[in-house]
Structure formats: structure tokens, C-alpha cells
Write an enzyme that holds these catalytic residues in place. Structure first.
Site, short mmCIF file in Angstrom:
data_model
loop_
_atom_site.label_atom_id
_atom_site.label_comp_id
_atom_site.label_asym_id
_atom_site.label_seq_id
_atom_site.Cartn_x
_atom_site.Cartn_y
_atom_site.Cartn_z
N ASN A 1 -8.30 -9.86 -1.11
CA ASN A 1 -7.36 -9.04 -0.35
C ASN A 1 -7.54 -9.19 1.15
O ASN A 1 -8.63 -8.98 1.69
CB ASN A 1 -7.61 -7.55 -0.67
CG ASN A 1 -7.13 -7.17 -2.05
OD1 ASN A 1 -6.80 -8.02 -2.86
ND2 ASN A 1 -7.08 -5.87 -2.30
N ARG B 1 13.15 -10.07 19.13
CA ARG B 1 13.23 -11.20 18.21
C ARG B 1 12.45 -12.41 18.72
O ARG B 1 12.01 -13.23 17.93
CB ARG B 1 14.70 -11.59 17.98
CG ARG B 1 15.44 -10.53 17.19
CD ARG B 1 16.91 -10.79 17.15
NE ARG B 1 17.51 -10.75 18.49
CZ ARG B 1 18.82 -10.74 18.72
NH1 ARG B 1 19.67 -10.78 17.72
NH2 ARG B 1 19.28 -10.70 19.96
N ASP C 1 -1.26 -1.73 -3.97
CA ASP C 1 -2.63 -1.75 -3.43
C ASP C 1 -3.13 -0.30 -3.27
O ASP C 1 -2.42 0.55 -2.73
CB ASP C 1 -2.57 -2.44 -2.06
CG ASP C 1 -3.93 -2.73 -1.47
OD1 ASP C 1 -4.89 -2.93 -2.23
OD2 ASP C 1 -4.02 -2.80 -0.22
N HIS C 2 -4.32 -0.03 -3.75
CA HIS C 2 -4.96 1.29 -3.60
C HIS C 2 -4.06 2.46 -4.01
O HIS C 2 -3.82 3.38 -3.21
CB HIS C 2 -5.43 1.52 -2.15
CG HIS C 2 -6.55 0.62 -1.77
ND1 HIS C 2 -7.84 0.79 -2.21
CD2 HIS C 2 -6.59 -0.49 -0.99
CE1 HIS C 2 -8.61 -0.17 -1.72
NE2 HIS C 2 -7.88 -0.97 -0.99
N GLY D 1 -10.91 -3.04 7.17
CA GLY D 1 -10.63 -2.86 8.59
C GLY D 1 -11.26 -3.92 9.49
O GLY D 1 -11.85 -4.89 9.03
N SER E 1 0.85 -1.21 0.00
CA SER E 1 0.00 0.00 0.00
C SER E 1 0.88 1.25 0.00
O SER E 1 2.09 1.16 0.25
CB SER E 1 -0.89 0.00 1.25
OG SER E 1 -0.09 0.23 2.41
N ARG F 1 -2.89 -8.42 10.72
CA ARG F 1 -2.57 -7.45 11.78
C ARG F 1 -3.07 -7.98 13.12
O ARG F 1 -2.45 -7.77 14.17
CB ARG F 1 -3.23 -6.11 11.48
CG ARG F 1 -2.70 -5.44 10.24
CD ARG F 1 -3.41 -4.12 9.98
NE ARG F 1 -2.88 -3.51 8.76
CZ ARG F 1 -3.07 -2.25 8.43
NH1 ARG F 1 -3.79 -1.46 9.19
NH2 ARG F 1 -2.55 -1.77 7.32
P1 13P Z 1 -9.13 -6.13 5.13
O1 13P Z 1 -9.10 -4.86 5.89
O2 13P Z 1 -10.46 -6.82 5.25
O3 13P Z 1 -8.03 -7.06 5.49
O4 13P Z 1 -8.97 -5.77 3.58
C1 13P Z 1 -7.68 -5.55 3.04
C2 13P Z 1 -7.75 -4.92 1.69
O5 13P Z 1 -8.76 -4.84 1.04
C3 13P Z 1 -6.47 -4.42 1.14
O6 13P Z 1 -6.64 -3.80 -0.08
O1 G3H Z 2 -7.00 -1.59 2.18
C1 G3H Z 2 -6.03 -1.16 2.76
C2 G3H Z 2 -5.00 -2.08 3.28
O2 G3H Z 2 -5.45 -2.75 4.43
C3 G3H Z 2 -3.72 -1.35 3.51
O3 G3H Z 2 -3.77 -0.59 4.67
O4 G3H Z 2 -3.16 1.68 3.86
O5 G3H Z 2 -3.00 1.08 6.29
O6 G3H Z 2 -1.36 0.14 4.65
P1 G3H Z 2 -2.75 0.66 4.88
ZN ZN Z 3 -8.52 -2.75 -0.20
#
Ligand code: 13P
Ligand code: G3H
Ligand code: ZN
Length: 319
Positions: free
Chosen positions: A254, A281, A81-82, A180, A48, A260
Site C-alpha cells: 500500500n 490545469r 482501504d481501512h 504517513g 479510503s 501525496r
Molecule cells: P503510506 O502512508 O506509507 O503511503 O501507507 C499507505 C497505506 O498503508 C494505505 O492503506
Molecule cells: O492508510 C491510510 C491511507 O493513506 C489513506 O489516507 O485516510 O487520509 O485517505 P486517508
Molecule cells: Zn494503510
């Protein structure tokens, strides 16, 4: 071995879904490769904008290259991603990414098409494929919070027009999930009627499901028992719905939040149980193993488990 996202989609379409997992650090990366090798599953690593900022662009690239050398049997694609327009261009020009996602889903339909088209033109010139998004998922996305009331499922007729006009290679669709840890209250399944309607209009075209974490109740309970304060009524996607979605064209799933939660549970429990310890560690080792086990479990649910040899054979001579 890094392969193109298109190659993975070709093998998986209609049969199983490929897990796309976000990575942010070394322990997660190592657990991801080990888990997918244990499961004999192909996978997608996704990065991301937040991860690029947190770990650094070169650092993430270096971690992936090091893992590639360490785990030569792994077969996977690397995906942004995004992305926004600028980040997509950076990733396309870097030559490191198999595919990019342009997320202009918050823009009006026509503007989303225009922006996506620009990315597609530049990406295709370099043999990189493009995921676009139509519809609006609820939850938090790149620090933008979309209230559930503003979330919109993807319109199947619009999806067809959008794909034809943009030339994108896969489409993230809003089918009832959200990003989320706080997705639905009570039970709410995927909107299969929407997925079906999209597949009818776009047969053979790979769909992407974002917000696919399941937010396991037992994980939330363990985190809270170890000092966390997560909403215990939060629910995610039912993992048992993955395979039906895959048969209807959902080819990339995804998952970030659930990983997390594994991290949070491992570290909270470790320091609760060993308050005298401070060598990071030690919980890091536990996390790598637990994250790998989590990936094995997800691969089974996605149907990607055991598919590595088939993927290798299909890729065959090209690699
Ligand atoms: P989640 O928040 O459900 O894990 O989705 C992750 C996601 O769509 C990343 O692009
Ligand atoms: O959809 C978003 C992903 O969970 C990535 O999250 O932008 O906090 O890295 P982030
Ligand atoms: Zn997403």
C-alpha cells in the site's frame, strides 16, 4: 478491466507484489492508469473512508468507470482501504468493489476476529474478498494517531489462528512500517524474521504491507526548497526490500504518502516558479505526468512491471 483481487493475488503470490494506490481526485486517477499502462503492470486502486467523504462515493465510482472506458487495457482491482464495519457493508452491497479491508486492528484479538468474521460472511456470499489487519502500525490512520510506543508487530502464531478463525483472504501485518510521512528516524528495515515466521505458518496466504511509502529524501528536500516544512529526517521503507518481501508472501503493497509528496512537490514548485499563474490545469498536467512516472518507478521496484500480459493470459477465458 476490473478483476477480483483474488485473481491478481493468485498470479502474483511469491513472485511479485501488486501496488495498491489510494486515489482522491481525477488527476491522480488518470496518472495512475497511464503509469500502470506504461509499466505494463496490474494494480489495485484503493479508496479510503476519507476519500469517499472528500470526493463522494458516486463521484469516485464515476471516475473509475470513466477511466475504465478510457484505458481499456488496464487490469486492476478496486478495494476499500481501512474500512469500518458499516463502510465494508456499504461497499459489499454496492457491488462495485473487488475487495474490502476491515480494520479492527485496534480491537482486542477476540473482538477483531468477531468483527472480521461478520464481514467475511457477507463478502464471501457476494464473491468479494476480505483483507483484515492484525498487529498495530504506528503513524496516522484515519485520523487516529498511533504512537510508535503503542505500535505492535504481528505475532505469527496469532496470525495463523486469526486467519483460520476469520476465513479472511489476506492479512495486513505489522512488520515495522507505519503510515504517513514520518515513519522512522535513521535506518530501520522491514522485520523479515516476522514475515518469514508468518509465511511458515501460512504458506501461500497473501500478506499485505501497509505504510509502504519510502518518503524519498530528495522529494522532501524539493518540497522544502519550494516553501514546505516537512521534517527532513523522516525516512520510509527501502524500496529495494519490496522484492524480498514479495517472495515471502507480501502480495499487496500500500502506497499513498509518496503520491501525496509528488502532488505537493509539483504544485509548490509550479507556483513558486510561476507566481503570476492561476490556471490549475497547468500544474494538473504536470502532476498527471509526474504521478505516472512515479507509478512506473514503483512498479519496477515491486516487480509488477511487465506482468500485464501474464495476468491477462492467466485470467484468460474467465473474462
Ligand atoms: P503510506 O502512508 O506509507 O503511503 O501507507 C499507505 C497505506 O498503508 C494505505 O492503506
Ligand atoms: O492508510 C491510510 C491511507 O493513506 C489513506 O489516507 O485516510 O487520509 O485517505 P486517508
Ligand atoms: Zn494503510
Amino acid at each position: 478491466m476490473i478483476v477480483t483481487t483474488a485473481e491478481l493475488f493468485k498470479v502474483a503470490y511469491g513472485k511479485f507484489a501488486i501496488g495498491a494506490y489510494n486515489i482522491n481526485n481525477i488527476e491522480q486517477a488518470i496518472g495512475l492508469y497511464i503509469g500502470n499502462l506504461d509499466a505494463k503492470a496490474p494494480f489495485i486502486i484503493q479508496i479510503s473512508k476519507g476519500a469517499r467523504k472528500y470526493a463522494g462515493v458516486k463521484m469516485l465510482e464515476g471516475v473509475i468507470r470513466a477511466c475504465d472506458a478510457t484505458f481499456p487495457e488496464a487490469i486492476y482491482a478496486v478495494h476499500l482501504d481501512h474500512g469500518d464495519e458499516k463502510t465494508c457493508f456499504d461497499c459489499i452491497d454496492s457491488g462495485f468493489y473487488s475487495s474490502v479491508m476491515i480494520d479492527a486492528s485496534s480491537e482486542p484479538f477476540q473482538k477483531n476476529i468477531e468483527i472480521t468474521r461478520r464481514i467475511v460472511d457477507r463478502a464471501h456470499a457476494k464473491g468479494i474478498s476480505v483483507e483484515a489487519e492484525l498487529g498495530m502500525l504506528g503513524g496516522v490512520e484515519e485520523h487516529v494517531k498511533v504512537e510508535e510506543k503503542d505500535a505492535r508487530l504481528t505475532d505469527p502464531d496469532d496470525a495463523k489462528i486469526f486467519v483460520e478463525r476469520t476465513g479472511c483472504d489476506s492479512l495486513a501485518v505489522a512488520i515495522g512500517t507505519s503510515h504517513g510521512a514520518y515513519k522512522f528516524k535513521g535506518s530501520q528495515g522491514l522485520h523479515f524474521e516476522v514475515i518469514e515466521a508468518i509465511q511458515q505458518r501460512l504458506p501461500g496466504f497473501p500478506l499485505v504491507m501497509h505504510g509502504s511509502s519510502s518518503v524519498p529524501q530528495e522529494e522532501v528536500a524539493r518540497i522544502n526548497a519550494a516553501g514546505g516544512k516537512l521534517d527532513p529526517s523522516a525516512r520510509g521503507v527501502n524500496e529495494n526490500e519490496f522484492t524480498r518481501a514479495a517472495q515471502l508472501g507480501v502480495t499487496k503493497v500500500n502506497i499513498d504518502t509518496d503520491g501525496r509528496l509528488v502532488w505537493t512537490r509539483v504544485h509548490r514548485e509550479f507556483f513558486r516558479d510561476h507566481p503570476e499563474k492561476f490556471d490549475f490545469r497547468e500544474p494538473g498536467e504536470v502532476f498527471k505526468k509526474e504521478y505516472a512516472a512515479f507509478i512506473v518507478h514503483k512498479s519496477q521496484k515491486l516487480g509488477s512491471s511487465g506482468k500485464l500480459d501474464e495476468v491477462r493470459m492467466t485470467l484468460g477465458a474467465g473474462h
